[in-house]
Each structure stands twice: as structure tokens, then as C-alpha cells.
Design a protein around this motif. Sequence first.
Motif, PDB file in Angstrom:
ATOM      1  N   LEU A   1       0.789  -1.371  -0.112  1.00 10.18           N
ATOM      2  CA  LEU A   1       0.013  -0.090  -0.026  1.00 10.18           C
ATOM      3  C   LEU A   1       0.919   0.985   0.052  1.00 10.18           C
ATOM      4  N   THR A   2       0.480   2.348  -0.669  1.00 14.38           N
ATOM      5  CA  THR A   2       1.145   3.549  -0.950  1.00 14.38           C
ATOM      6  C   THR A   2       0.188   4.711  -0.344  1.00 14.38           C
ATOM      7  N   VAL A   3       0.433   5.513   0.674  1.00 16.29           N
ATOM      8  CA  VAL A   3      -0.256   6.793   0.847  1.00 16.29           C
ATOM      9  C   VAL A   3       0.472   8.015   0.562  1.00 16.29           C
ATOM     10  N   PHE A   4      -0.285   8.831  -0.388  1.00 20.40           N
ATOM     11  CA  PHE A   4       0.419  10.132  -0.797  1.00 20.40           C
ATOM     12  C   PHE A   4      -0.194  11.276  -0.384  1.00 20.40           C
ATOM     13  N   LYS A   5       0.127  12.058   0.392  1.00 24.49           N
ATOM     14  CA  LYS A   5      -0.706  13.268   0.935  1.00 24.49           C
ATOM     15  C   LYS A   5      -1.883  12.802   1.558  1.00 24.49           C
ATOM     16  N   GLY A   6      -2.026  11.714   2.237  1.00 25.75           N
ATOM     17  CA  GLY A   6      -3.248  11.420   2.866  1.00 25.75           C
ATOM     18  C   GLY A   6      -4.079  10.483   2.210  1.00 25.75           C
ATOM     19  N   GLN A   7      -3.968  10.279   0.827  1.00 24.27           N
ATOM     20  CA  GLN A   7      -4.687   9.740  -0.180  1.00 24.27           C
ATOM     21  C   GLN A   7      -3.945   8.070  -0.393  1.00 24.27           C
ATOM     22  N   ILE A   8      -4.793   7.148  -0.543  1.00 25.97           N
ATOM     23  CA  ILE A   8      -4.103   5.887  -0.986  1.00 25.97           C
ATOM     24  C   ILE A   8      -4.190   5.853  -2.333  1.00 25.97           C
ATOM     25  N   ILE A   9      -2.943   5.756  -2.927  1.00 29.13           N
ATOM     26  CA  ILE A   9      -2.752   5.656  -4.450  1.00 29.13           C
ATOM     27  C   ILE A   9      -2.506   4.393  -4.936  1.00 29.13           C
ATOM     28  N   LYS A  10      -2.366   3.516  -4.002  1.00 33.09           N
ATOM     29  CA  LYS A  10      -1.745   2.018  -4.294  1.00 33.09           C
ATOM     30  C   LYS A  10      -2.219   1.118  -3.285  1.00 33.09           C
ATOM     31  N   ILE A  11      -2.831   0.149  -3.793  1.00 36.38           N
ATOM     32  CA  ILE A  11      -3.197  -0.846  -2.670  1.00 36.38           C
ATOM     33  C   ILE A  11      -3.230  -2.305  -3.514  1.00 36.38           C
ATOM     34  N   TYR A  12      -2.147  -3.150  -3.204  1.00 33.70           N
ATOM     35  CA  TYR A  12      -1.827  -4.329  -3.831  1.00 33.70           C
ATOM     36  C   TYR A  12      -1.576  -4.033  -5.164  1.00 33.70           C
ATOM     37  N   ASP A  13      -2.340  -4.671  -6.126  1.00 33.59           N
ATOM     38  CA  ASP A  13      -2.114  -4.361  -7.542  1.00 33.59           C
ATOM     39  C   ASP A  13      -2.688  -3.055  -8.432  1.00 33.59           C
ATOM     40  N   LYS A  14      -3.838  -2.603  -7.427  1.00 35.07           N
ATOM     41  CA  LYS A  14      -4.829  -1.460  -7.725  1.00 35.07           C
ATOM     42  C   LYS A  14      -4.029  -0.092  -7.676  1.00 35.07           C
ATOM     43  N   ILE A  15      -4.048   0.565  -8.715  1.00 38.97           N
ATOM     44  CA  ILE A  15      -3.195   1.838  -8.773  1.00 38.97           C
ATOM     45  C   ILE A  15      -4.202   3.069  -8.978  1.00 38.97           C
ATOM     46  N   GLU A  16      -4.469   3.962  -8.066  1.00 37.40           N
ATOM     47  CA  GLU A  16      -5.123   5.225  -8.456  1.00 37.40           C
ATOM     48  C   GLU A  16      -4.504   6.327  -9.054  1.00 37.40           C
ATOM     49  N   TYR A  17      -4.440   6.569 -10.425  1.00 37.19           N
ATOM     50  CA  TYR A  17      -3.813   7.460 -10.911  1.00 37.19           C
ATOM     51  C   TYR A  17      -4.499   8.835 -10.914  1.00 37.19           C
ATOM     52  N   ARG A  18      -3.645  10.039  -9.992  1.00 39.93           N
ATOM     53  CA  ARG A  18      -4.571  11.237 -10.150  1.00 39.93           C
ATOM     54  C   ARG A  18      -3.458  12.380 -10.890  1.00 39.93           C
ATOM     55  N   PRO A  19      -4.038  12.760 -12.082  1.00 37.00           N
ATOM     56  CA  PRO A  19      -3.149  13.699 -12.728  1.00 37.00           C
ATOM     57  C   PRO A  19      -3.360  14.935 -12.010  1.00 37.00           C
ATOM     58  N   GLY A  20      -2.208  15.722 -11.921  1.00 40.45           N
ATOM     59  CA  GLY A  20      -2.323  16.962 -11.103  1.00 40.45           C
ATOM     60  C   GLY A  20      -1.811  16.695  -9.833  1.00 40.45           C
ATOM     61  N   PHE A  21      -1.830  15.765  -9.114  1.00 35.61           N
ATOM     62  CA  PHE A  21      -1.675  15.562  -7.779  1.00 35.61           C
ATOM     63  C   PHE A  21      -0.599  15.767  -6.977  1.00 35.61           C
ATOM     64  N   GLY A  22       0.728  15.963  -8.015  1.00 36.21           N
ATOM     65  CA  GLY A  22       1.956  16.245  -7.614  1.00 36.21           C
ATOM     66  C   GLY A  22       2.288  17.588  -7.661  1.00 36.21           C
ATOM     67  N   THR A  23       3.425  18.064  -7.243  1.00 41.37           N
ATOM     68  CA  THR A  23       3.793  19.716  -7.005  1.00 41.37           C
ATOM     69  C   THR A  23       5.310  19.481  -7.224  1.00 41.37           C
ATOM     70  N   GLU A  24       5.739  20.480  -7.965  1.00 39.36           N
ATOM     71  CA  GLU A  24       7.244  20.625  -7.987  1.00 39.36           C
ATOM     72  C   GLU A  24       7.832  21.101  -6.656  1.00 39.36           C
ATOM     73  N   LEU A  25       8.666  20.262  -6.042  1.00 39.13           N
ATOM     74  CA  LEU A  25       9.660  20.746  -4.961  1.00 39.13           C
ATOM     75  C   LEU A  25      10.664  22.035  -4.963  1.00 39.13           C
ATOM     76  N   LYS A  26      10.441  22.626  -3.917  1.00 38.05           N
ATOM     77  CA  LYS A  26      11.458  23.850  -4.036  1.00 38.05           C
ATOM     78  C   LYS A  26      12.339  23.612  -3.075  1.00 38.05           C
ATOM     79  N   ILE A  27      13.850  23.298  -3.489  1.00 38.02           N
ATOM     80  CA  ILE A  27      14.820  23.304  -2.289  1.00 38.02           C
ATOM     81  C   ILE A  27      15.698  24.314  -2.185  1.00 38.02           C
ATOM     82  N   LYS A  28      15.116  24.796  -0.838  1.00 40.66           N
ATOM     83  CA  LYS A  28      15.843  26.413  -0.693  1.00 40.66           C
ATOM     84  C   LYS A  28      17.336  26.133  -0.136  1.00 40.66           C
ATOM     85  N   ARG A  29      17.574  24.894   0.322  1.00 39.21           N
ATOM     86  CA  ARG A  29      19.112  24.793   1.217  1.00 39.21           C
ATOM     87  C   ARG A  29      19.525  23.529   0.960  1.00 39.21           C
ATOM     88  N   PRO A  30      20.269  23.058  -0.088  1.00 39.99           N
ATOM     89  CA  PRO A  30      20.845  21.678  -0.179  1.00 39.99           C
ATOM     90  C   PRO A  30      21.907  21.637   0.978  1.00 39.99           C
TER      91      PRO A  30
END
Length: 291
Positions: A258-287
Motif C-alpha cells: 500500500l502507498t499513501v501520498f498526501k493522505g490519499q491511498i494511491i496504491k493498494i496491492y495491484d490496484k493503482i489510483e492515478y491522479r493527474p496533477g496531484f503532484g507539485t514541484e519541490l523547491k529546495i531552498k538549502r541543499p
Amino acid sequence: MKYIIEGGTMWTNTKRKEMELLVEDGKIRGIRPSYSRYQYMRMNISSFIIAPTHVMMDDAPIDDWSNSQLKEHFIHHFLSKGCTTVLSVIPIRYEKDLSKQLNLRRTSLFNSPIDFLICPLVPPKVLTPSFVRTCKKLLIPAILVQLDEDGAWEDCPWGWIKEAIFPYLLVLIPYLPSSINDKQRKKILKRWDTVLKNEKITHYTQQIVPYTPIEERILKKIGVFPLRGNLMVGGEIIYNLYNQTTLNDSVPTDAPLLTVFKGQIIKIYDKIEYRPGFGTELKIKRPLYFQ
């Protein structure tokens, strides 16, 4: 709503420990060995190990792909493997192309189902102090450098590059073509490490293998950790669940149950919930913040 994730084993930094998580409004509000006195709703995961989701590198040329091609690509290479953050690589042939290629890749990832950050891949001739300064302004935390057998990268103006990197301390990562054999690859990487250590330039000693989990130590160098690849107080609810019997003390590489991403289940066993636009660009202010 508050609830407690209890009964499971938490995997972090190659260690297992019995911990419980207090969750509220999609955030981890506390991590303790026990919340036995709390009366909130509970989710028991006693048969599982809870672990951070993966961060992986993607060097595929996705900018001309259709939505259906991108969906298949993300499901096969990332979502099915418990990856929720991708380091997307853009080849840069000329310094002036950087902004254009960045915008093009951002457009391609506009409907990304997972989080992403974008890093350029450059030949030695493009790795100049001015290019490094541009990357700093754009908050690009890492540059992949093409290394060939001819050793052209050794002629880069390393002293000026070191000065240009400070104080953002972006990381230089080696990238070798697959045509180079293992013996020569090891020789080049050893030389790369020696040169950049002598120059005191922040770098990674090995290649990053696409579509496999990136090690925590490089995530720390780039600055992705602890934003991702980590379970921590204040962090979002992003985790994988694994069967207790299938995970050893190394980085988990098996497909999670199982995979939970931002509080939402996006994978459970072989079933995958594909959510377009659910991701965002990370801003790295300090490596290197946690290095």
C-alpha cells in the motif's frame, strides 16, 4: 480529524523500531513508542512495516509524450514501486537553453501524479561558473555532469565553479553513458571523486540509477531529505506499507502493499489510483542542510 497509526514497525534509516504515529489534518503531529492513553480513532498495522516512500530519478525524454504514454510511464516505473517523488532530468546542450527546457519540462509535468524536482544534465563545456550561478538563482539543487573516457570534464574551471556554487552548495552528480564498460566506469568515477575532493566541491561519488530508490545520503546532499524520503513530525502523510516478512534491514525495494501520498491511498496491492496533477514541484531552498 485526529487518529493514531498503531501496532506496526517503523523503518527509517536502515533501522526498525516500534513506534506509533499521531495524525491530524494530513500531518504527522507526533511519533512515540506508544499513545496508549489517547482516545482517538486507531488504525492498526500490526502485520506491516511502515516506511517512507521512494525518490527516484527519471532520465526519459518525456516532453513529446502523449498523456497516455506519461500515465503508463508513471504507473510502471514509479507508482507501482512506491515512489512519490521523481528527480526529472533535462539534457542541456547550451547554457542559453536552460530556462526554455525548464519551462518545457514543467509543462510536461503539469499533470504529474507525484511530486517532482528538475535537474539539468550537461556536457563539461556547459558546466561554467555562469551556468552554476543561473542554477543557483533558479534553486536547482543538483547538476548531472556527463563524464566520458576522454576526460574533458577535468578541464572544467573548477576553482571558479567552486566559488560560483557558494553559498547555495548545489551538488554535482556524475552521469556516464551505458557504452562505458564497468572497469572504465570505476576508473572514471574514482578520478571524479579525487578531483572534486581536492577542489572541495560538493559532489556525489556514484551514478544514480534510474527507476531505483535514491539513497538517503544523496537525498540529504540534494536537500530532498527531510521533505521527502522521511517520516517525521510535521511531515505530510506519505508512506509505504510492507509485509513484515519481506523487508530486511536494507532500503526496501520490493513493491509495497500500500502507498499513501498526501493522505490519499494511491496504491493498494495491484490496484493503482492515478491522479493527474496531484503532484507539485519541490523547491529546495538549502541543499546539504542535513549533511
